[in-house]
Structure formats: structure tokens, C-alpha cells
Design an enzyme around this catalytic site. Sequence first.
Site, PDB file in Angstrom:
ATOM      1  N   LYS A 107       0.839  -1.213   0.000  1.00 40.11           N
ATOM      2  CA  LYS A 107       0.000   0.000   0.000  1.00 40.11           C
ATOM      3  C   LYS A 107       0.867   1.255   0.000  1.00 40.11           C
ATOM      4  O   LYS A 107       0.481   2.277  -0.557  1.00 40.11           O
ATOM      5  CB  LYS A 107      -0.936   0.019   1.216  1.00 40.11           C
ATOM      6  CG  LYS A 107      -1.936  -1.115   1.258  1.00 40.11           C
ATOM      7  CD  LYS A 107      -3.150  -0.888   0.355  1.00 40.11           C
ATOM      8  CE  LYS A 107      -4.136  -2.029   0.473  1.00 40.11           C
ATOM      9  NZ  LYS A 107      -5.121  -2.104  -0.590  1.00 40.11           N
ATOM     10  N   LYS A 187      -2.157  -9.406  -7.392  1.00 40.30           N
ATOM     11  CA  LYS A 187      -3.492  -9.890  -7.065  1.00 40.30           C
ATOM     12  C   LYS A 187      -4.519  -8.865  -7.529  1.00 40.30           C
ATOM     13  O   LYS A 187      -4.241  -7.680  -7.571  1.00 40.30           O
ATOM     14  CB  LYS A 187      -3.624 -10.159  -5.566  1.00 40.30           C
ATOM     15  CG  LYS A 187      -3.967  -8.937  -4.720  1.00 40.30           C
ATOM     16  CD  LYS A 187      -4.533  -9.350  -3.374  1.00 40.30           C
ATOM     17  CE  LYS A 187      -5.098  -8.136  -2.636  1.00 40.30           C
ATOM     18  NZ  LYS A 187      -6.432  -7.722  -3.067  1.00 40.30           N
ATOM     19  N   LYS A 190      -9.448  -3.949  -5.528  1.00 38.65           N
ATOM     20  CA  LYS A 190     -10.399  -2.872  -5.797  1.00 38.65           C
ATOM     21  C   LYS A 190      -9.674  -1.585  -6.115  1.00 38.65           C
ATOM     22  O   LYS A 190     -10.113  -0.790  -6.924  1.00 38.65           O
ATOM     23  CB  LYS A 190     -11.269  -2.637  -4.553  1.00 38.65           C
ATOM     24  CG  LYS A 190     -12.399  -3.605  -4.404  1.00 38.65           C
ATOM     25  CD  LYS A 190     -13.280  -3.164  -3.242  1.00 38.65           C
ATOM     26  CE  LYS A 190     -13.185  -4.155  -2.099  1.00 38.65           C
ATOM     27  NZ  LYS A 190     -12.224  -3.763  -1.075  1.00 38.65           N
TER      28      LYS A 190
HETATM   29  P1  ATP Z   1      -8.197  -2.922  -1.639  1.00 39.36           P
HETATM   30  O1  ATP Z   1      -7.472  -2.811  -2.937  1.00 39.36           O
HETATM   31  O2  ATP Z   1      -8.901  -1.655  -1.232  1.00 39.36           O
HETATM   32  O3  ATP Z   1      -7.339  -3.479  -0.519  1.00 39.36           O
HETATM   33  P2  ATP Z   1      -9.252  -5.559  -2.078  1.00 39.36           P
HETATM   34  O4  ATP Z   1      -9.706  -5.918  -3.432  1.00 39.36           O
HETATM   35  O5  ATP Z   1      -7.931  -6.083  -1.635  1.00 39.36           O
HETATM   36  O6  ATP Z   1      -9.377  -3.979  -1.897  1.00 39.36           O
HETATM   37  P3  ATP Z   1     -10.398  -6.027   0.526  1.00 39.36           P
HETATM   38  O7  ATP Z   1     -11.629  -5.308   0.947  1.00 39.36           O
HETATM   39  O8  ATP Z   1      -9.088  -5.533   1.025  1.00 39.36           O
HETATM   40  O9  ATP Z   1     -10.383  -6.078  -1.065  1.00 39.36           O
HETATM   41  O10 ATP Z   1     -10.546  -7.568   0.910  1.00 39.36           O
HETATM   42  C1  ATP Z   1     -11.822  -8.206   1.040  1.00 39.36           C
HETATM   43  C2  ATP Z   1     -11.640  -9.709   1.004  1.00 39.36           C
HETATM   44  O11 ATP Z   1     -11.358 -10.134  -0.336  1.00 39.36           O
HETATM   45  C3  ATP Z   1     -10.488 -10.223   1.857  1.00 39.36           C
HETATM   46  O12 ATP Z   1     -10.881 -11.433   2.467  1.00 39.36           O
HETATM   47  C4  ATP Z   1      -9.384 -10.477   0.866  1.00 39.36           C
HETATM   48  O13 ATP Z   1      -8.463 -11.448   1.297  1.00 39.36           O
HETATM   49  C5  ATP Z   1     -10.184 -10.950  -0.336  1.00 39.36           C
HETATM   50  N1  ATP Z   1      -9.469 -10.703  -1.593  1.00 39.36           N
HETATM   51  C6  ATP Z   1      -9.093  -9.486  -2.062  1.00 39.36           C
HETATM   52  N2  ATP Z   1      -8.479  -9.615  -3.244  1.00 39.36           N
HETATM   53  C7  ATP Z   1      -8.448 -10.945  -3.537  1.00 39.36           C
HETATM   54  C8  ATP Z   1      -7.933 -11.715  -4.632  1.00 39.36           C
HETATM   55  N3  ATP Z   1      -7.341 -11.120  -5.655  1.00 39.36           N
HETATM   56  N4  ATP Z   1      -8.059 -13.058  -4.594  1.00 39.36           N
HETATM   57  C9  ATP Z   1      -8.678 -13.656  -3.543  1.00 39.36           C
HETATM   58  N5  ATP Z   1      -9.190 -13.005  -2.488  1.00 39.36           N
HETATM   59  C10 ATP Z   1      -9.080 -11.650  -2.474  1.00 39.36           C
HETATM   60 MG    MG Z   2      -7.161  -5.439   0.246  1.00 36.89          MG
END
Ligand code: ATP
Ligand code: MG
Length: 323
Positions: A107, A187, A190
Amino acid sequence: MSGVQPTGNLHIGNYLGALVNWVELQKHYEAFFCVVDLHALTQRPDPAALQRAVREVAIGVLASGVDPDKSTVFVQSHVPQHSELGWILTCLTPLGDLNRMTQFKDKSVQQPENINAGLFTYPILQTADIALYRAERVPVGEDQEQHLELARETLRRFNFVYGETFPDPQTVKSQAPRVIGLDGQAKMSKSKGNELGLFETDEETLAKLRAAKTDPARLRKSDKGTPEVCNIFSYHGFFTPAAQREEIAAGCRSAQLGCVDCKKMLAAHLEAVKAPIRERATALREHPARLDEILAAGASKARAAAESTMQLVRERVGLRPAP
Ligand code: ATP
Ligand code: MG
């Protein structure tokens, strides 16, 4: 117990990595699912955009199949005990442990102009989220495994110092714990702009897939491909039935099937999953009062559970109520 940040559009990584297990686990356990708006503040969102995102993410959770009659669905900031326990656990967490966290490093690269202390202590607030409900199982993607390990260490430390209070929270991973983004590099996230959104229409998905990289060695349709190194083929692994996937792999290896057709097939299988979710989300958007009701009921249940844990915690650490 698990949470999701209102930081953008829910994507298939969130769905496959976390939400599918939320839907499954609610059938067997008492479950708490939370839109973690306090965590989202670490990305300093525009206030109005944050409010919209909280509702959209809550809608996404419900549309994915989380049932508010089975699970407690709520917004983190509606339960102030999260912040209170977060502080108490902050005082129990060594700096050295936080220094090892790779999400903080990621981050910090992603938002170099805003490396705030909240980004650094993020996993402590996450530990509080889990501990408040004395959760035993935490369904998350693989990226959260390191934070969960820290949570277990912190809660064991609490139990050692103040007496047995919290269970050891186990990570529950899905069949797809790490979905790679459309960039084929990191990965799916969002906040990275590399996502296939859960609410996207078929056309939007197809447009994104068209631009997505495939096997880098396959420049022309007549070149033979290697499905194992193709990011698009990895998505087929999540959405396409095994027999058809075999056909696609064979067609790619023999150069009978081109990348464009392969992507169209993927879009069709994705659409079969997304269409019903999109429909349920549209219905929820049309009834904002229904969402208010669900979140109000969720907050009230969560507050009661959280307060009962906090009374024990305050007592154990030596914080007494005002006389
Ligand atoms: P941000 O980029 O704001 O961190 P994010 O896509 O990582 O958003 P989070 O809200 O941080 O989403 O995570 C929500 C859930 O989704 C968590 O359990 C996280 O482990 C899961 N998750 C996020 N990205 C992935 C991915 N690419 N594959 C599998 N699980 C994921
Ligand atoms: Mg995340």
C-alpha cells in the site's frame, strides 16, 4: 467473522476468495460480516464517495448470497467498540511485528503520498474486528493470511497477560485464495484498477477481457499456446466446467482455438455467475429503506455482542466504569 473494505467495486477476487465462503459458512455457524469503513479511511476517500461505497459494498455482499436472516451484516463504524478494542490491542502489539507486514509495504508503494499511521496499524484494527465477536473462523483470501497470523499472536499475548479471553481465530481459505488481476502481475484489487467487477455487464467484461494479456509467446492465432502460463486460462479454472476447460486447453495448445474465442467463452461463463448477482443488486438498490433496515438490525446485534466482549476486556485490563 470477516470484512470487506468500501474502497471500490467488488470484483471476482473478493467473490471467489472471500464471499463464496461467507455464503457457505453462514449455513453452519453464527456469522458476522462487516463493511469496514474505518479501514477504508486509510486510503483517504472522498467523504461522499465513501458513503456511496459503503452501501454499494453492502449491496454486493447481500447480492452474493449472504442472508441477513442468517448472518449479522453491519458497518464497522456503527459499532464504536471496534476502535476501542483496536486501541487496547495497539498497546499490545510490538512495532517489529507490524514492520514485517507486506500489505503495508504494498500500500505504501500504491499511495506514496499518503503513508499514514493507520495503514501501518491496519492489522491491529482487523484483529479487533475478529476478537470482538470472539470469532473462531475467518474466511479471507490468501493476502490476509499474514494479518491473521499477527492477529493470533496478539490475541495469544492478550490471553497470556490478562487471562484466557479470546479463541484462536483460524483462517478459512477458499478454492481460489489468490485471483490475479487483469494486468497478470499482482493480485486483483479494488484499488488497483486491475479488476473484473462483480456488477459489470457482459459487454463491459468482454471489453476488459479483449484488452487483457494472454500467453506472451502467442503473438498470432497460428502460434501454439501454453494455457498454463495464460492468465485468462487461470480464470477458466474458476468458472468453466472441467470438460470444456480441457477442450479449451487442447485448442490453445494446437492453435485451433484463438485467444478472442477463448475470451468470449470465459465471458459467457462469467456472465452465468454475475447475472443473478447483478439482478439481486438492482433490486436492492431500488429499495434503499430495506438496506437501511438490514444495516440497522445488523448494527444493533453486533453492538450487543461487541459490548459484552468489551465489558470483559475493560475489566481484565483494569479500565473501570465511571463511579
Ligand atoms: P483494496 O485494494 O482496497 O485493498 P481488495 O480488493 O484487496 O481492496 P479487501 O476489501 O481488502 O479487497 O478484501 C476483502 C476480502 O477479499 C479479503 O478477504 C481479501 O483477502 C479478499 N481478496 C481481495 N483480493 C483478492 C484476490 N485477488 N483473490 C482472492 N481473495 C481476495
Ligand atoms: Mg485489500
